[in-house]
Design an enzyme around this catalytic site. Structure first.
Site, PDB file in Angstrom:
ATOM      1  N   ALA A   1      32.515 -64.943 -25.859  1.00  0.00           N
ATOM      2  CA  ALA A   1      33.961 -65.102 -26.145  1.00  0.00           C
ATOM      3  C   ALA A   1      34.696 -63.782 -25.944  1.00  0.00           C
ATOM      4  O   ALA A   1      35.432 -63.316 -26.799  1.00  0.00           O
ATOM      5  CB  ALA A   1      34.187 -65.653 -27.556  1.00  0.00           C
TER       6      ALA A   1
ATOM      7  N   PRO B   1      28.745 -60.049 -23.436  1.00  0.00           N
ATOM      8  CA  PRO B   1      29.275 -60.438 -24.744  1.00  0.00           C
ATOM      9  C   PRO B   1      29.902 -61.835 -24.707  1.00  0.00           C
ATOM     10  O   PRO B   1      30.416 -62.264 -23.678  1.00  0.00           O
ATOM     11  CB  PRO B   1      30.330 -59.368 -25.042  1.00  0.00           C
TER      12      PRO B   1
ATOM     13  N   LYS C   1      32.662 -61.477 -15.051  1.00  0.00           N
ATOM     14  CA  LYS C   1      33.847 -61.171 -14.232  1.00  0.00           C
ATOM     15  C   LYS C   1      34.861 -60.421 -15.068  1.00  0.00           C
ATOM     16  O   LYS C   1      34.887 -60.539 -16.304  1.00  0.00           O
ATOM     17  CB  LYS C   1      34.487 -62.427 -13.633  1.00  0.00           C
TER      18      LYS C   1
ATOM     19  N   LEU D   1      35.073 -62.456 -20.343  1.00  0.00           N
ATOM     20  CA  LEU D   1      34.246 -62.010 -19.212  1.00  0.00           C
ATOM     21  C   LEU D   1      33.567 -63.181 -18.495  1.00  0.00           C
ATOM     22  O   LEU D   1      32.713 -62.975 -17.625  1.00  0.00           O
ATOM     23  CB  LEU D   1      33.176 -61.023 -19.709  1.00  0.00           C
ATOM     24  N   ALA D   2      33.926 -64.413 -18.873  1.00  0.00           N
ATOM     25  CA  ALA D   2      33.401 -65.640 -18.237  1.00  0.00           C
ATOM     26  C   ALA D   2      31.882 -65.780 -18.369  1.00  0.00           C
ATOM     27  O   ALA D   2      31.249 -66.372 -17.496  1.00  0.00           O
ATOM     28  CB  ALA D   2      33.826 -65.738 -16.768  1.00  0.00           C
TER      29      ALA D   2
ATOM     30  N   ASP E   1      37.054 -71.283 -14.749  1.00  0.00           N
ATOM     31  CA  ASP E   1      36.428 -70.076 -14.189  1.00  0.00           C
ATOM     32  C   ASP E   1      35.097 -70.352 -13.471  1.00  0.00           C
ATOM     33  O   ASP E   1      34.550 -69.457 -12.819  1.00  0.00           O
ATOM     34  CB  ASP E   1      36.138 -69.053 -15.310  1.00  0.00           C
TER      35      ASP E   1
HETATM   36  O1  C5P Z   1      39.394 -74.450 -18.035  1.00  0.00           O
HETATM   37  P1  C5P Z   1      38.818 -73.986 -19.322  1.00  0.00           P
HETATM   38  O2  C5P Z   1      38.193 -75.100 -20.118  1.00  0.00           O
HETATM   39  O3  C5P Z   1      37.909 -72.823 -19.198  1.00  0.00           O
HETATM   40  O4  C5P Z   1      40.041 -73.459 -20.178  1.00  0.00           O
HETATM   41  C1  C5P Z   1      39.919 -73.180 -21.552  1.00  0.00           C
HETATM   42  C2  C5P Z   1      41.287 -73.293 -22.194  1.00  0.00           C
HETATM   43  O5  C5P Z   1      42.149 -72.264 -21.717  1.00  0.00           O
HETATM   44  C3  C5P Z   1      42.021 -74.573 -21.890  1.00  0.00           C
HETATM   45  O6  C5P Z   1      41.666 -75.582 -22.798  1.00  0.00           O
HETATM   46  C4  C5P Z   1      43.462 -74.155 -22.040  1.00  0.00           C
HETATM   47  O7  C5P Z   1      43.814 -74.113 -23.417  1.00  0.00           O
HETATM   48  C5  C5P Z   1      43.454 -72.729 -21.524  1.00  0.00           C
HETATM   49  N1  C5P Z   1      43.818 -72.627 -20.094  1.00  0.00           N
HETATM   50  C6  C5P Z   1      45.118 -72.855 -19.707  1.00  0.00           C
HETATM   51  N2  C5P Z   1      45.447 -72.760 -18.387  1.00  0.00           N
HETATM   52  C7  C5P Z   1      44.525 -72.420 -17.465  1.00  0.00           C
HETATM   53  C8  C5P Z   1      43.185 -72.170 -17.845  1.00  0.00           C
HETATM   54  C9  C5P Z   1      42.869 -72.271 -19.181  1.00  0.00           C
HETATM   55  O8  C5P Z   1      45.983 -73.169 -20.549  1.00  0.00           O
HETATM   56  N3  C5P Z   1      44.889 -72.311 -16.190  1.00  0.00           N
END
Ligand code: C5P
Length: 313
Positions: A101, A99, A11, A104-105, A141
């Site tokens: 990190a 790729p 994405k 791009l999810a 995501d």
């Molecule tokens: O939800 P996910 O585990 O993919 O998010 C990874 C990190 O990104 C979270 O631990 C947080 O630090 C940050 N994040 C955030 N607010 C969001 C989504 C992600 O702070 N809405």
């Protein structure tokens, strides 16, 4: 033994706006998400034994619990213990093309594919919204990766409202292979810099003057107006990632130099993309950026908008 092969697309974010800090410490977001054709392939089949086995040809990809795809299989085991007993564990092979990190999810898409694959393997008959609810427990995501296409994502990013699908818009993506941006770092850096502007309760964030509003972009999407879509790209995380990563800043400037519909960083970066009105325009951007930045560490891809998320092939 049943087995499935799934396609898990990447994405990009056409809009990523941080509205504030939530009581659960995540950030309250408004995003417009778009799946593209660049995709990983995920093979999954049942094992006679009760373990989860993950394979991946890319040595950078962890094969244990730290991989979201592994945790997706564990979550299904916990949620459906009877089906797990009946069917046994799963063996998952990730064929990475997206790729890592990169903003791009890719990891979230792999997890989404594992949820969909196990639903099929175990004949659970889950609905898309069941799968998205499970996905939201793994990462913000994952729910979008299940449905894909074009959508608004709110809340942490896990509340998905579909938008009209878009066709014929091409995307050139650029990422330095050795450069990775940690998503928690990007959000924390943003928070440190802008915390004073934000209230803690999302309710207090409504009508704040700094809000950008995604309305113009959504109207451009509804009108399928590629030029206006390109003019309305937005990403708050650029404010912290570009100053901290001069190479990403330089890459973005290089992308902007060549005729395109709009240039932006995706998610928490470091991938930068330009939208293009045709395959020819995308190929020209690709070749011009490649000629200007011949560094073999720079990966470039030409892809296009696609209208679905995870699918079985
Ligand atoms: O939800 P996910 O585990 O993919 O998010 C990874 C990190 O990104 C979270 O631990 C947080 O630090 C940050 N994040 C955030 N607010 C969001 C989504 C992600 O702070 N809405």
């Amino acid at each position: 033994m049943k087995s499935y092969t799934l396609v898990a697309p990447a994405k990009i974010n056409l809009h990523l706006e941080i509205l504030g800090i939530r009581p659960d410490n995540y950030h309250e977001l408004v995003m417009v998400m778009q799946t593209v054709d660049l995709a990983d392939r995920v093979d999954i089949h049942s094992l006679g034994t009760d373990n989860i086995i993950l394979h991946c040809g890319n040595p950078k990809v962890p094969l244990d619990r730290t991989n979201l795809a592994y945790r997706a299989a564990e979550l299904m085991q916990q949620e459906f213990p009877d089906a797990f007993l009946e069917n046994g564990g799963v063996e998952i092979t990730l064929h990475k093309h997206i790729p890592i990190a990169a903003g791009l999810a890719g990891g979230s898409g792999n997890a989404a594919a594992v949820l969909v694959g196990i639903d099929l393997l175990w004949d659970l008959g889950l609905t898309q919204s069941d799968l998205q609810e499970l996905g939201s427990r793994l990462g913000s995501d994952v729910p979008f990766c299940i449905s894909g296409g074009t959508a608004i994502a709110t809340g942490r990013g896990e509340v998905i409202s579909p938008l009209p699908t878009l066709e014929g818009i091409y995307v050139v993506l650029g990422k330095y292979q050795s450069l990775e941006v940690s998503t928690p770092w990007a959000y924390n850096a943003y928070r440190r810099e802008f915390e004073h502007e934000y209230a803690r309760e999302p309710a207090a964030l409504v009508d704040r003057s700094h809000r950008v509003h995604s309305g113009d972009l959504v109207r451009a999407i509804a009108a399928k107006d590629a030029v206006k879509i390109g003019q309305r790209l937005y990403n708050d995380l650029e404010k912290v990632v570009l100053p901290a990563y001069p190479l990403v800043n330089q890459l973005r400037k290089e992308f902007e130099r060549h005729p395109n519909l709009g240039t932006m960083m995706s998610g928490s970066g470091p991938t930068v993309f330009s939208l293009a009105a045709s395959r020819e325009q995308a190929d020209t951007i690709y070749h011009q950026v490649r000629a200007a930045l011949p560094d073999p560490d720079l990966e470039l891809f030409v892809t296009q908008f696609c209208d679905r998320g995870v699918r079985v092939i």
